[in-house]
Scaffold this motif. Structure first.
Motif, mmCIF file in Angstrom:
data_model
loop_
_atom_site.group_PDB
_atom_site.id
_atom_site.type_symbol
_atom_site.label_atom_id
_atom_site.label_comp_id
_atom_site.label_asym_id
_atom_site.label_seq_id
_atom_site.Cartn_x
_atom_site.Cartn_y
_atom_site.Cartn_z
ATOM 1 N N HIS A 175 18.697 25.839 46.268
ATOM 2 C CA HIS A 175 19.991 24.328 45.486
ATOM 3 C C HIS A 175 20.082 24.814 44.612
ATOM 4 O O HIS A 175 19.589 24.336 43.717
ATOM 5 C CB HIS A 175 19.541 23.138 46.535
ATOM 6 C CG HIS A 175 21.122 22.795 46.249
ATOM 7 N ND1 HIS A 175 20.708 21.516 46.930
ATOM 8 C CD2 HIS A 175 22.268 22.427 46.304
ATOM 9 C CE1 HIS A 175 21.718 20.934 46.621
ATOM 10 N NE2 HIS A 175 22.906 21.571 46.584
ATOM 11 N N ALA A 176 22.274 25.231 44.228
ATOM 12 C CA ALA A 176 22.118 25.118 42.224
ATOM 13 C C ALA A 176 22.227 23.843 42.230
ATOM 14 O O ALA A 176 22.011 23.594 41.033
ATOM 15 C CB ALA A 176 22.980 26.583 42.240
ATOM 16 N N ARG A 177 22.957 23.088 42.801
ATOM 17 C CA ARG A 177 23.189 21.326 41.953
ATOM 18 C C ARG A 177 22.301 21.137 42.032
ATOM 19 O O ARG A 177 22.241 20.221 41.708
ATOM 20 C CB ARG A 177 24.828 20.939 42.477
ATOM 21 C CG ARG A 177 25.708 22.144 42.433
ATOM 22 C CD ARG A 177 27.116 20.920 42.851
ATOM 23 N NE ARG A 177 26.635 19.714 41.819
ATOM 24 C CZ ARG A 177 27.870 18.231 42.470
ATOM 25 N NH1 ARG A 177 28.097 18.702 43.608
ATOM 26 N NH2 ARG A 177 27.249 17.886 41.590
ATOM 27 N N ILE A 178 20.679 20.759 43.465
ATOM 28 C CA ILE A 178 20.361 19.750 42.641
ATOM 29 C C ILE A 178 19.034 19.148 42.063
ATOM 30 O O ILE A 178 18.652 18.489 41.616
ATOM 31 C CB ILE A 178 18.954 19.910 43.799
ATOM 32 C CG1 ILE A 178 17.896 19.729 44.618
ATOM 33 C CG2 ILE A 178 17.397 20.961 43.396
ATOM 34 C CD1 ILE A 178 18.698 18.413 45.356
ATOM 35 N N SER A 179 19.133 20.359 41.062
ATOM 36 C CA SER A 179 18.620 19.614 39.511
ATOM 37 C C SER A 179 19.994 18.239 39.101
ATOM 38 O O SER A 179 18.823 17.782 38.258
ATOM 39 C CB SER A 179 18.142 20.564 38.591
ATOM 40 O OG SER A 179 16.894 21.849 39.155
ATOM 41 N N GLU A 180 21.106 19.091 39.793
ATOM 42 C CA GLU A 180 21.811 18.101 38.416
ATOM 43 C C GLU A 180 21.766 16.878 39.212
ATOM 44 O O GLU A 180 22.316 15.441 39.059
ATOM 45 C CB GLU A 180 23.154 18.897 38.111
ATOM 46 C CG GLU A 180 24.542 17.707 38.033
ATOM 47 C CD GLU A 180 25.869 18.528 37.917
ATOM 48 O OE1 GLU A 180 27.141 17.646 38.042
ATOM 49 O OE2 GLU A 180 25.824 18.990 38.766
ATOM 50 N N LEU A 181 21.494 16.360 41.004
ATOM 51 C CA LEU A 181 22.044 15.595 41.666
ATOM 52 C C LEU A 181 20.784 14.904 41.277
ATOM 53 O O LEU A 181 20.576 13.532 41.949
ATOM 54 C CB LEU A 181 22.424 16.218 42.745
ATOM 55 C CG LEU A 181 23.609 16.944 43.289
ATOM 56 C CD1 LEU A 181 24.138 17.646 44.585
ATOM 57 C CD2 LEU A 181 25.161 16.264 42.732
ATOM 58 N N ALA A 182 19.699 15.659 41.768
ATOM 59 C CA ALA A 182 17.935 14.786 41.652
ATOM 60 C C ALA A 182 17.300 14.849 40.357
ATOM 61 O O ALA A 182 15.660 14.295 40.351
ATOM 62 C CB ALA A 182 17.492 15.340 42.874
ATOM 63 N N ASP A 183 18.021 15.297 39.471
ATOM 64 C CA ASP A 183 17.559 14.833 38.234
ATOM 65 C C ASP A 183 16.314 15.203 38.186
ATOM 66 O O ASP A 183 15.309 15.382 37.414
ATOM 67 C CB ASP A 183 17.062 13.548 37.454
ATOM 68 C CG ASP A 183 17.309 13.410 36.136
ATOM 69 O OD1 ASP A 183 17.106 13.848 35.302
ATOM 70 O OD2 ASP A 183 16.177 12.627 35.655
ATOM 71 N N ARG A 184 16.279 16.715 38.410
ATOM 72 C CA ARG A 184 15.214 17.617 38.608
ATOM 73 C C ARG A 184 15.241 18.181 36.919
ATOM 74 O O ARG A 184 16.053 19.033 36.364
ATOM 75 C CB ARG A 184 14.884 18.864 39.650
ATOM 76 C CG ARG A 184 14.969 17.973 41.407
ATOM 77 C CD ARG A 184 14.860 19.457 41.784
ATOM 78 N NE ARG A 184 14.783 18.782 42.978
ATOM 79 C CZ ARG A 184 13.892 19.889 44.620
ATOM 80 N NH1 ARG A 184 14.169 20.602 44.348
ATOM 81 N NH2 ARG A 184 14.268 18.840 45.665
ATOM 82 N N PRO A 185 13.988 18.583 36.759
ATOM 83 C CA PRO A 185 13.917 19.322 35.283
ATOM 84 C C PRO A 185 13.868 21.083 35.512
ATOM 85 O O PRO A 185 13.079 21.096 34.639
ATOM 86 C CB PRO A 185 12.505 18.276 34.581
ATOM 87 C CG PRO A 185 11.671 18.847 35.824
ATOM 88 C CD PRO A 185 12.101 18.136 37.040
ATOM 89 N N PHE A 186 15.016 21.182 35.875
ATOM 90 C CA PHE A 186 14.496 22.779 35.926
ATOM 91 C C PHE A 186 16.216 23.457 35.199
ATOM 92 O O PHE A 186 17.075 22.792 35.558
ATOM 93 C CB PHE A 186 14.705 23.062 37.123
ATOM 94 C CG PHE A 186 13.399 22.944 37.172
ATOM 95 C CD1 PHE A 186 11.738 23.488 37.399
ATOM 96 C CD2 PHE A 186 12.923 22.396 38.634
ATOM 97 C CE1 PHE A 186 10.508 22.927 37.680
ATOM 98 C CE2 PHE A 186 11.896 21.948 39.367
ATOM 99 C CZ PHE A 186 10.754 21.620 38.994
ATOM 100 N N ALA A 187 16.130 24.490 34.018
ATOM 101 C CA ALA A 187 17.320 25.180 33.746
ATOM 102 C C ALA A 187 17.592 25.800 34.599
ATOM 103 O O ALA A 187 19.225 25.624 34.399
ATOM 104 C CB ALA A 187 17.258 25.572 32.351
#
Length: 211
Positions: free
Chosen positions: A23-35
């Motif tokens: 999921h391309a936006r899950i790091s942004e939406l769920a505050d996951r620490p991946f670039a």
């Protein structure tokens, strides 16, 4: 009488949900620490396989993967364990969001990656206690209104329900304001005051006799 398809919860070693592989936006939406998505996928697989052995059973409560499904579901074939999936609204085998033809077409991809697809609501017992499991709660949603209401458990009759969905925004607990500490007003003790250790005398009332 069972309202939903039966499932053996006693065999389950782990329960998880909302992994959102690729999921391309899950790091942004769920505050996951991946670039990047690749970094996230690799770390999810590493942590999963460090925790789950090949013989253990995992119950996944929906939203396994997004993006190009052939690639994202194919990645999950690397995960350890016997894996059961209760479909969530983002899964391509979800009756809530997919047509029957689409489910038939995508089911083969999930099964080839090692997933056993279950109904949207399942029922069973865990150590003798009756429970349900679903991607959806009885009521409430992360959005302002409830979605997919016909695909949820029919009603809340007190049976514990395993689900990963957050509480609705209107029911989330407000952040408490910082309050001042109350001042403690202590009364001064009288040092010279004598305390009689004997219990107080019991006062009795004299009976009045009639002449």
């Amino acid at each position: 009488m069972n309202l939903y398809p039966r499932f053996d919860f006693d065999q389950v070693d782990f329960v998880t949900a909302d992994t959102h592989f690729s999921h391309a936006r899950i790091s942004e939406l769920a505050d996951r620490p991946f670039a990047t998505v690749d970094e996230m996928n690799a770390e999810l697989i590493r942590r999963w396989n460090e925790t789950v052995s090949p013989t253990e059973v995992v119950l996944h409560l929906g939203d396994v993967a997004l993006g190009p499904i052939e690639e994202s579901i194919g990645i999950t074939a690397q995960l350890h364990g016997r894996r059961f999936l209760v479909p969530g609204n983002h899964d391509r085998v979800s009756p809530a969001t997919q047509s029957k033809k689409a489910i038939e077409r995508f089911a083969a991809l999930y099964e080839a990656a090692g997933w056993t697809i279950l109904p949207e609501v399942i029922e069973g017992t865990r150590r003798g206690y009756r429970i349900l499991a679903s991607h959806y709660p009885y009521k409430g949603d992360s959005q302002e209104s409830d979605r997919h209401t016909t695909h949820r458990p029919r009603w809340d009759d007190g049976i514990p329900l395993l689900h990963p969905r957050p509480r609705p925004r209107t029911e989330r607990a407000p952040v408490p304001r910082r309050r001042r500490r109350p001042r403690l007003h202590a009364r001064p003790l009288h040092r010279n005051r004598r305390v009689d250790p004997r219990p107080p005398r019991r006062r009795t009332m004299a009976r009045h006799r009639n002449p």
